[in-house]
Motif scaffolding. Structure first.
Motif, PDB file in Angstrom:
ATOM      1  N   ARG A  36       0.008   3.058 -14.761  1.00  0.00           N
ATOM      2  CA  ARG A  36      -1.093   3.160 -13.819  1.00  0.00           C
ATOM      3  C   ARG A  36      -1.029   2.081 -12.753  1.00  0.00           C
ATOM      4  O   ARG A  36      -1.675   2.178 -11.720  1.00  0.00           O
ATOM      5  CB  ARG A  36      -2.434   3.035 -14.564  1.00  0.00           C
ATOM      6  CG  ARG A  36      -2.733   4.223 -15.472  1.00  0.00           C
ATOM      7  CD  ARG A  36      -4.047   4.015 -16.195  1.00  0.00           C
ATOM      8  NE  ARG A  36      -3.965   2.841 -17.050  1.00  0.00           N
ATOM      9  CZ  ARG A  36      -5.005   2.374 -17.730  1.00  0.00           C
ATOM     10  NH1 ARG A  36      -6.183   2.948 -17.652  1.00  0.00           N
ATOM     11  NH2 ARG A  36      -4.859   1.312 -18.497  1.00  0.00           N
ATOM     12  N   ASP A  37      -0.255   1.008 -13.003  1.00  0.00           N
ATOM     13  CA  ASP A  37      -0.128  -0.078 -12.050  1.00  0.00           C
ATOM     14  C   ASP A  37       0.899   0.213 -10.973  1.00  0.00           C
ATOM     15  O   ASP A  37       1.116  -0.603 -10.092  1.00  0.00           O
ATOM     16  CB  ASP A  37       0.274  -1.378 -12.766  1.00  0.00           C
ATOM     17  CG  ASP A  37      -0.794  -1.834 -13.729  1.00  0.00           C
ATOM     18  OD1 ASP A  37      -1.968  -1.644 -13.392  1.00  0.00           O
ATOM     19  OD2 ASP A  37      -0.451  -2.358 -14.792  1.00  0.00           O
ATOM     20  N   LYS A  38       1.544   1.368 -11.047  1.00  0.00           N
ATOM     21  CA  LYS A  38       2.567   1.709 -10.072  1.00  0.00           C
ATOM     22  C   LYS A  38       2.075   2.845  -9.189  1.00  0.00           C
ATOM     23  O   LYS A  38       1.324   3.714  -9.616  1.00  0.00           O
ATOM     24  CB  LYS A  38       3.870   2.143 -10.777  1.00  0.00           C
ATOM     25  CG  LYS A  38       4.490   1.016 -11.614  1.00  0.00           C
ATOM     26  CD  LYS A  38       5.789   1.473 -12.212  1.00  0.00           C
ATOM     27  CE  LYS A  38       6.430   0.352 -13.039  1.00  0.00           C
ATOM     28  NZ  LYS A  38       7.700   0.762 -13.616  1.00  0.00           N
ATOM     29  N   ASP A  39       2.513   2.835  -7.910  1.00  0.00           N
ATOM     30  CA  ASP A  39       2.127   3.909  -7.013  1.00  0.00           C
ATOM     31  C   ASP A  39       3.106   5.063  -7.146  1.00  0.00           C
ATOM     32  O   ASP A  39       4.019   5.054  -7.961  1.00  0.00           O
ATOM     33  CB  ASP A  39       2.067   3.408  -5.561  1.00  0.00           C
ATOM     34  CG  ASP A  39       3.349   2.707  -5.154  1.00  0.00           C
ATOM     35  OD1 ASP A  39       4.406   3.142  -5.640  1.00  0.00           O
ATOM     36  OD2 ASP A  39       3.280   1.754  -4.370  1.00  0.00           O
ATOM     37  N   ASP A  40       2.902   6.095  -6.288  1.00  0.00           N
ATOM     38  CA  ASP A  40       3.711   7.310  -6.385  1.00  0.00           C
ATOM     39  C   ASP A  40       5.192   7.050  -6.161  1.00  0.00           C
ATOM     40  O   ASP A  40       6.041   7.803  -6.610  1.00  0.00           O
ATOM     41  CB  ASP A  40       3.216   8.343  -5.358  1.00  0.00           C
ATOM     42  CG  ASP A  40       1.816   8.815  -5.687  1.00  0.00           C
ATOM     43  OD1 ASP A  40       1.431   8.702  -6.860  1.00  0.00           O
ATOM     44  OD2 ASP A  40       1.113   9.282  -4.781  1.00  0.00           O
ATOM     45  N   ALA A  41       5.546   5.997  -5.439  1.00  0.00           N
ATOM     46  CA  ALA A  41       6.957   5.731  -5.164  1.00  0.00           C
ATOM     47  C   ALA A  41       7.578   4.806  -6.185  1.00  0.00           C
ATOM     48  O   ALA A  41       8.718   4.422  -6.059  1.00  0.00           O
ATOM     49  CB  ALA A  41       7.103   5.111  -3.772  1.00  0.00           C
ATOM     50  N   GLY A  42       6.833   4.444  -7.213  1.00  0.00           N
ATOM     51  CA  GLY A  42       7.383   3.617  -8.267  1.00  0.00           C
ATOM     52  C   GLY A  42       7.350   2.142  -7.980  1.00  0.00           C
ATOM     53  O   GLY A  42       7.995   1.356  -8.665  1.00  0.00           O
ATOM     54  N   VAL A  43       6.621   1.704  -6.957  1.00  0.00           N
ATOM     55  CA  VAL A  43       6.541   0.283  -6.628  1.00  0.00           C
ATOM     56  C   VAL A  43       5.379  -0.334  -7.382  1.00  0.00           C
ATOM     57  O   VAL A  43       4.270   0.190  -7.377  1.00  0.00           O
ATOM     58  CB  VAL A  43       6.336   0.079  -5.112  1.00  0.00           C
ATOM     59  CG1 VAL A  43       6.131  -1.394  -4.805  1.00  0.00           C
ATOM     60  CG2 VAL A  43       7.536   0.609  -4.353  1.00  0.00           C
ATOM     61  N   VAL A  44       5.632  -1.447  -8.029  1.00  0.00           N
ATOM     62  CA  VAL A  44       4.584  -2.111  -8.791  1.00  0.00           C
ATOM     63  C   VAL A  44       3.604  -2.753  -7.835  1.00  0.00           C
ATOM     64  O   VAL A  44       3.985  -3.406  -6.879  1.00  0.00           O
ATOM     65  CB  VAL A  44       5.206  -3.193  -9.709  1.00  0.00           C
ATOM     66  CG1 VAL A  44       4.120  -3.893 -10.505  1.00  0.00           C
ATOM     67  CG2 VAL A  44       6.205  -2.546 -10.647  1.00  0.00           C
TER      68      VAL A  44
ATOM     69  N   GLY B  68       0.827  -1.198   0.000  1.00  0.00           N
ATOM     70  CA  GLY B  68       0.000   0.000   0.000  1.00  0.00           C
ATOM     71  C   GLY B  68       0.860   1.245   0.000  1.00  0.00           C
ATOM     72  O   GLY B  68       2.081   1.177  -0.152  1.00  0.00           O
ATOM     73  N   SER B  69       0.244   2.367   0.178  1.00  0.00           N
ATOM     74  CA  SER B  69       0.967   3.635   0.251  1.00  0.00           C
ATOM     75  C   SER B  69       0.294   4.530   1.279  1.00  0.00           C
ATOM     76  O   SER B  69      -0.901   4.394   1.553  1.00  0.00           O
ATOM     77  CB  SER B  69       0.992   4.326  -1.119  1.00  0.00           C
ATOM     78  OG  SER B  69      -0.322   4.599  -1.572  1.00  0.00           O
TER      79      SER B  69
END
Length: 271
Positions: A211-219, A44-45
């Motif tokens: 679009r599959d990645k969050d703001d920190a670049g984690v898939v 999550g984020s």
């Protein structure tokens, strides 16, 4: 002399087969490492802040962290996760491990700040410097919050919510969670398998878009392969094992034949 040549050829053949099997086994093991060998339990984020409570009272703390562990790099506070939960955070390509050793943030968690990193980890992620005098982070322009992605690899024992974090005010940190979140890999695998959904053709994997990645670049969960690809990989490993077994059987058969035929070869040479 013929007998010696036969035995020498058999020895060379055996060494070559065993060498090939050893190399094959090493190659298979090299692909077994995924996410440092630990299962991903939750992704999550959230927004993270930082703290450093050294029991001196300088930062407003009143004693040791809730876990009883001394303040240290990697010790984080969560408003709802069980104490001693382990994982790591990602921020702009940088990765840092943590374990939940304290409770918090308090009021800020009601506004979406769901993780309190230690000041040294915060400095590492942001490129700042930990100030041992103020217990703050210098060189970040007063920045006190960052958007991070988190990955949980081990849930702690005891009370706490084993799912996405919730505000401290909910009291989730007091209750034992008997229904932890399902690992994201399993959830994605069930929802995107072509055979079950009817979409796509068998044997094709899912691609990862921005679009599959969050703001920190984690898939996120869509980074995993489909069950078909996993089954193909498993079949390849089984094929390698079968080939290795057959090769060993062949070596044993040739060796047995040579052993049993030694007297026959000796007689032929003597003639």
């Amino acid at each position: 002399m013929s007998e010696r040549l036969g035995m020498r050829s058999f020895s060379l053949f055996t060494a070559a087969v065993l060498g090939a099997l050893t190399i094959g086994a090493g190659t298979t093991a090299a692909h077994a490492d995924t996410d440092e060998g630990r299962q991903v339990l939750l992704k999550g984020s959230t927004t993270a802040s930082y703290f450093w409570d050294d029991s001196s009272g300088r930062a407003g703390d009143t004693g040791l962290p809730a876990s009883g562990k001394p303040m240290q790099k990697g010790l984080a506070a969560s408003p709802s996760w069980p104490l001693m939960t382990e994982g790591y955070v990602m921020y702009k390509g940088k990765k840092a491990p943590f374990f939940v050793g304290d409770r918090g943030p308090g009021v800020p968690s009601s506004s979406g700040v769901m993780l309190d990193l230690d000041a040294k980890t915060f400095a590492q992620l942001t490129g700042g410097r930990f100030n041992s005098s103020t217990l703050g982070v210098d060189g970040v322009g007063g920045q006190g919050h960052i958007k991070v992605s988190y990955v949980i690899t081990k849930w702690g024992n005891g009370a706490g919510k084993k799912n996405h974090p919730v505000a401290f005010s909910t009291g989730a940190w007091r209750r034992v969670d008997h229904n932890p979140a399902k690992p994201p890999v399993l959830a994605e695998d069930k929802s995107t398998t072509p055979e079950e959904s009817g979409a796509g053709s068998a044997g094709k994997g899912t691609s990862v878009s921005s679009r599959d990645k969050d703001d920190a670049g984690v898939v996120n969960a869509s980074e995993t392969t489909t069950r078909t690809e996993a089954r193909d990989a498993a079949s390849g490993d089984e094929g390698l094992s079968t080939s290795a077994s057959l090769a060993l059987v062949g070596v044993a058969a040739v060796g047995g034949g040579l052993y049993l035929g030694r007297d026959r070869l000796r007689k032929l040479v003597q003639r």
